[in-house]
Design a protein around this motif. Structure first.
Motif, PDB file in Angstrom:
ATOM      1  N   ALA A  63       0.829  -1.203   0.000  1.00 41.36           N
ATOM      2  CA  ALA A  63       0.000   0.000   0.000  1.00 41.36           C
ATOM      3  C   ALA A  63       0.869   1.262   0.000  1.00 41.36           C
ATOM      4  N   GLY A  64       2.111   1.123   0.372  1.00 40.97           N
ATOM      5  CA  GLY A  64       2.988   2.287   0.432  1.00 40.97           C
ATOM      6  C   GLY A  64       3.297   2.885  -0.926  1.00 40.97           C
ATOM      7  N   GLY A  65       3.075   2.138  -1.982  1.00 40.19           N
ATOM      8  CA  GLY A  65       3.262   2.686  -3.315  1.00 40.19           C
ATOM      9  C   GLY A  65       4.626   2.403  -3.914  1.00 40.19           C
ATOM     10  N   ALA A  66       5.505   1.743  -3.139  1.00 45.04           N
ATOM     11  CA  ALA A  66       6.851   1.482  -3.644  1.00 45.04           C
ATOM     12  C   ALA A  66       6.867   0.313  -4.632  1.00 45.04           C
ATOM     13  N   TYR A  67       5.819  -0.489  -4.595  1.00 48.86           N
ATOM     14  CA  TYR A  67       5.792  -1.692  -5.434  1.00 48.86           C
ATOM     15  C   TYR A  67       4.520  -1.709  -6.273  1.00 48.86           C
ATOM     16  N   PRO A  68       4.471  -0.891  -7.313  1.00 50.06           N
ATOM     17  CA  PRO A  68       3.219  -0.755  -8.071  1.00 50.06           C
ATOM     18  C   PRO A  68       2.738  -2.067  -8.675  1.00 50.06           C
ATOM     19  N   ARG A  69       3.666  -2.874  -9.220  1.00 50.99           N
ATOM     20  CA  ARG A  69       3.225  -4.116  -9.862  1.00 50.99           C
ATOM     21  C   ARG A  69       2.755  -5.137  -8.838  1.00 50.99           C
ATOM     22  N   LEU A  70       3.446  -5.176  -7.696  1.00 50.29           N
ATOM     23  CA  LEU A  70       2.973  -6.065  -6.643  1.00 50.29           C
ATOM     24  C   LEU A  70       1.580  -5.646  -6.207  1.00 50.29           C
ATOM     25  N   ALA A  71       1.367  -4.343  -6.121  1.00 54.66           N
ATOM     26  CA  ALA A  71       0.041  -3.844  -5.748  1.00 54.66           C
ATOM     27  C   ALA A  71      -0.998  -4.297  -6.762  1.00 54.66           C
ATOM     28  N   ALA A  72      -0.649  -4.174  -8.033  1.00 53.00           N
ATOM     29  CA  ALA A  72      -1.570  -4.606  -9.077  1.00 53.00           C
ATOM     30  C   ALA A  72      -1.845  -6.102  -8.969  1.00 53.00           C
ATOM     31  N   ALA A  73      -0.778  -6.855  -8.708  1.00 54.41           N
ATOM     32  CA  ALA A  73      -0.944  -8.301  -8.570  1.00 54.41           C
ATOM     33  C   ALA A  73      -1.849  -8.629  -7.391  1.00 54.41           C
ATOM     34  N   PHE A  74      -1.658  -7.868  -6.330  1.00 54.47           N
ATOM     35  CA  PHE A  74      -2.472  -8.059  -5.130  1.00 54.47           C
ATOM     36  C   PHE A  74      -3.943  -7.811  -5.439  1.00 54.47           C
ATOM     37  N   ALA A  75      -4.159  -6.815  -6.298  1.00 49.08           N
ATOM     38  CA  ALA A  75      -5.533  -6.416  -6.601  1.00 49.08           C
ATOM     39  C   ALA A  75      -6.184  -7.364  -7.606  1.00 49.08           C
ATOM     40  N   GLU A  76      -5.348  -8.058  -8.383  1.00 48.32           N
ATOM     41  CA  GLU A  76      -5.879  -8.960  -9.407  1.00 48.32           C
ATOM     42  C   GLU A  76      -6.761 -10.020  -8.772  1.00 48.32           C
ATOM     43  N   ASP A  77      -7.942 -10.167  -9.310  1.00 51.06           N
ATOM     44  CA  ASP A  77      -8.865 -11.165  -8.766  1.00 51.06           C
ATOM     45  C   ASP A  77      -8.590 -12.497  -9.443  1.00 51.06           C
ATOM     46  N   SER A  78      -7.859 -13.338  -8.728  1.00 55.52           N
ATOM     47  CA  SER A  78      -7.462 -14.591  -9.349  1.00 55.52           C
ATOM     48  C   SER A  78      -8.380 -15.745  -8.958  1.00 55.52           C
ATOM     49  N   GLY A  79      -9.311 -15.473  -8.069  1.00 53.84           N
ATOM     50  CA  GLY A  79     -10.138 -16.563  -7.569  1.00 53.84           C
ATOM     51  C   GLY A  79      -9.319 -17.425  -6.640  1.00 53.84           C
ATOM     52  N   PRO A  80      -9.941 -18.480  -6.085  1.00 56.75           N
ATOM     53  CA  PRO A  80      -9.197 -19.350  -5.168  1.00 56.75           C
ATOM     54  C   PRO A  80      -8.085 -20.090  -5.913  1.00 56.75           C
ATOM     55  N   ILE A  81      -6.951 -20.281  -5.263  1.00 59.41           N
ATOM     56  CA  ILE A  81      -5.825 -20.949  -5.898  1.00 59.41           C
ATOM     57  C   ILE A  81      -5.941 -22.455  -5.722  1.00 59.41           C
ATOM     58  N   ASP A  82      -5.893 -23.163  -6.818  1.00 55.91           N
ATOM     59  CA  ASP A  82      -5.968 -24.626  -6.795  1.00 55.91           C
ATOM     60  C   ASP A  82      -4.558 -25.181  -6.890  1.00 55.91           C
ATOM     61  N   LEU A  83      -4.015 -25.582  -5.727  1.00 62.62           N
ATOM     62  CA  LEU A  83      -2.613 -26.008  -5.688  1.00 62.62           C
ATOM     63  C   LEU A  83      -2.352 -27.236  -6.561  1.00 62.62           C
ATOM     64  N   GLU A  84      -3.346 -28.107  -6.643  1.00 60.14           N
ATOM     65  CA  GLU A  84      -3.187 -29.283  -7.502  1.00 60.14           C
ATOM     66  C   GLU A  84      -3.007 -28.853  -8.956  1.00 60.14           C
ATOM     67  N   ALA A  85      -3.832 -27.911  -9.366  1.00 55.90           N
ATOM     68  CA  ALA A  85      -3.775 -27.449 -10.755  1.00 55.90           C
ATOM     69  C   ALA A  85      -2.441 -26.761 -11.027  1.00 55.90           C
ATOM     70  N   VAL A  86      -1.974 -25.966 -10.069  1.00 53.04           N
ATOM     71  CA  VAL A  86      -0.691 -25.287 -10.235  1.00 53.04           C
ATOM     72  C   VAL A  86       0.414 -26.323 -10.426  1.00 53.04           C
ATOM     73  N   PHE A  87       0.400 -27.330  -9.576  1.00 54.18           N
ATOM     74  CA  PHE A  87       1.416 -28.390  -9.651  1.00 54.18           C
ATOM     75  C   PHE A  87       1.391 -29.048 -11.029  1.00 54.18           C
ATOM     76  N   GLU A  88       0.209 -29.425 -11.461  1.00 52.27           N
ATOM     77  CA  GLU A  88       0.072 -30.080 -12.764  1.00 52.27           C
ATOM     78  C   GLU A  88       0.578 -29.184 -13.895  1.00 52.27           C
ATOM     79  N   ARG A  89       0.205 -27.911 -13.841  1.00 52.85           N
ATOM     80  CA  ARG A  89       0.659 -26.967 -14.869  1.00 52.85           C
ATOM     81  C   ARG A  89       2.182 -26.915 -14.930  1.00 52.85           C
TER      82      ARG A  89
END
Lengths: 237, 237
Positions: free
Chosen positions: A198-224
């Motif tokens: 929130a401090g503004g030093a990491y704009p892309r991290l902030a954007a990533a934080f804001a990105e609505d990715s839905g729940p993370i499926d660890l199994e799917a990540v592993f498979e990918r």
DNA sequence: CGTAGTTACGTACGCCGTACGTAGTGCGCT
DNA sequence: AGCGCACTACGTACGGCGTACGTAACTACG
């Protein structure tokens, strides 16, 4: 020649028992099994020479008749659980077979959460490790490439699985020794991260934080991730 | 509230110094630098609380005013060397930039051979780690994908580098504590492997052993592995 | 049948992380 | 101004660790 030789040796080259002297009360398999039992139940650090000896029912120093150094106990443990790898007749589809291998390795590591921490190329010459390697090479008979390339494929998949499961379990293992819960720890870090971002030093991290990715499926990540490695060796389609 | 709180906290949320009391004689940067110096010179295990305190010139327990737990010392060390990452203006070619990142990470780990052992997602929230992450995301601006995918790419590359360098260095680090040389150890294992393979139980390993691969170029292997991961995200050509 | 090589194991040493208690220090408050 | 308290510094001590070493019992081989 003294009992504890100052000459290079792998534990597997040491004869399990000698001719002379009283009958040995235990064997490597027993010892490895005891150590694995302790590490599974109480974590790797609980698998000390003293604990393992107690589990076997003998004095601490008696263990050193079978296991010259603590390091070798680790090697015995890794070899023992490597024996749990299920081997099968290769299907002819190396992608499918290697995927299956990776999933089994992950399952193995979740059964023995200390395994990722001990995974090391140094232990790659144990009997069960060799059997496992031979099996992988069998699965790769249908892969068009040199043995060098095949080894690289196996190493990359193994490394990926080890890292992935290690990361999955690191927090849990760590939480064991903390005076607060894993959930609290996670929440704490998320809150801190939010504040930093929130401090503004990491704009892309902030954007990533804001990105609505839905729940993370660890199994799917592993498979990918597995598929991406395989694609690096031979793209699909 | 006691000095050592039983409430979840990341070391980074603790104020470095308080208003009251005598001036603190040291700071986190000094402490981290001392620990890094010791670990670089004598190995990670030499970076004990006692040693670090002695290096700083203070009593062992004084360290605990700055570092609540040993684990936090590790976190400080990882953060400190993470600050050595060179950051640059992204070129627009994310493949080239990420390759450069990976090579720098490898160089960093070879400068600090204990780093692979400490690499953990748990330490991923330190100031320098955040700066590094932000940089990677910048390099990936030209990559077409969600932040979720970008994180997966970064994680895979980092994991690969960590595993690779860790394996490169494991034998060396291990050799430090052995009564014989690394060369002897390697020769011993090769001899043992040859014997096993000659037994006929591992036909494919035997074939691999016999394959004339020429001298192995570790740099080339590393580069190939990186390219394969990148190919998994977006094939060349 | 001696004896050499093994097994079993108690003791001890020097490390480790760290809990705890005590003494001194100087900022913030009244 | 001066009091109190949070903080620093650090010695001591506890329970763990890996393991070197010495001793006693035992058995297969020469």
């Amino acid at each position: 020649m003294a009992g504890r030789a100052a000459v290079p040796e792998v534990i597997w080259t040491r004869p399990e028992r000698a001719g002379r002297g009283p009958k040995a009360a235990y064997n490597r398999a027993d010892i490895a099994a005891a150590a694995v039992r302790i590490a599974d139940a109480e974590g790797l650090d609980a698998a000390s020479m003293r604990h393992v000896a107690a589990e076997l029912g003998c004095g601490t120093m008696s263990l050193y008749n079978y296991v010259p150094r603590k390091e070798d106990l680790y090697e015995l443990m890794v070899d023992a659980v490597s024996g749990e790898h299920e081997l099968w007749e290769p299907s002819g589809d190396w992608r499918a077979d290697m995927l299956r291998v990776a999933h089994q390795t992950r399952a193995l590591m979740r059964r023995h959460p200390w395994l990722p921490r001990l995974m090391s190329p140094v232990y790659g010459f144990s009997p069960h490790a060799l059997r496992y390697l031979e099996h992988c090479l069998g699965c790769l008979d249908s892969f068009d490439g040199t043995y060098g390339t095949k080894f690289e494929l196996i190493a990359m998949l193994n490394g990926l699985v080890t890292t992935y499961v290690g990361n999955e379990l690191a927090t849990a293992e760590r939480a064991r020794s903390l005076p607060w819960s894993e959930e609290q720890e996670g929440a704490m870090r998320i809150a801190y991260l939010g504040g930093q971002v929130a401090g503004g030093a990491y704009p892309r991290l902030a954007a990533a934080f804001a990105e609505d990715s839905g729940p993370i499926d660890l199994e799917a990540v592993f498979e990918r991730m597995l598929l991406r490695v395989l694609d690096g060796f031979a793209p699909r389609g």
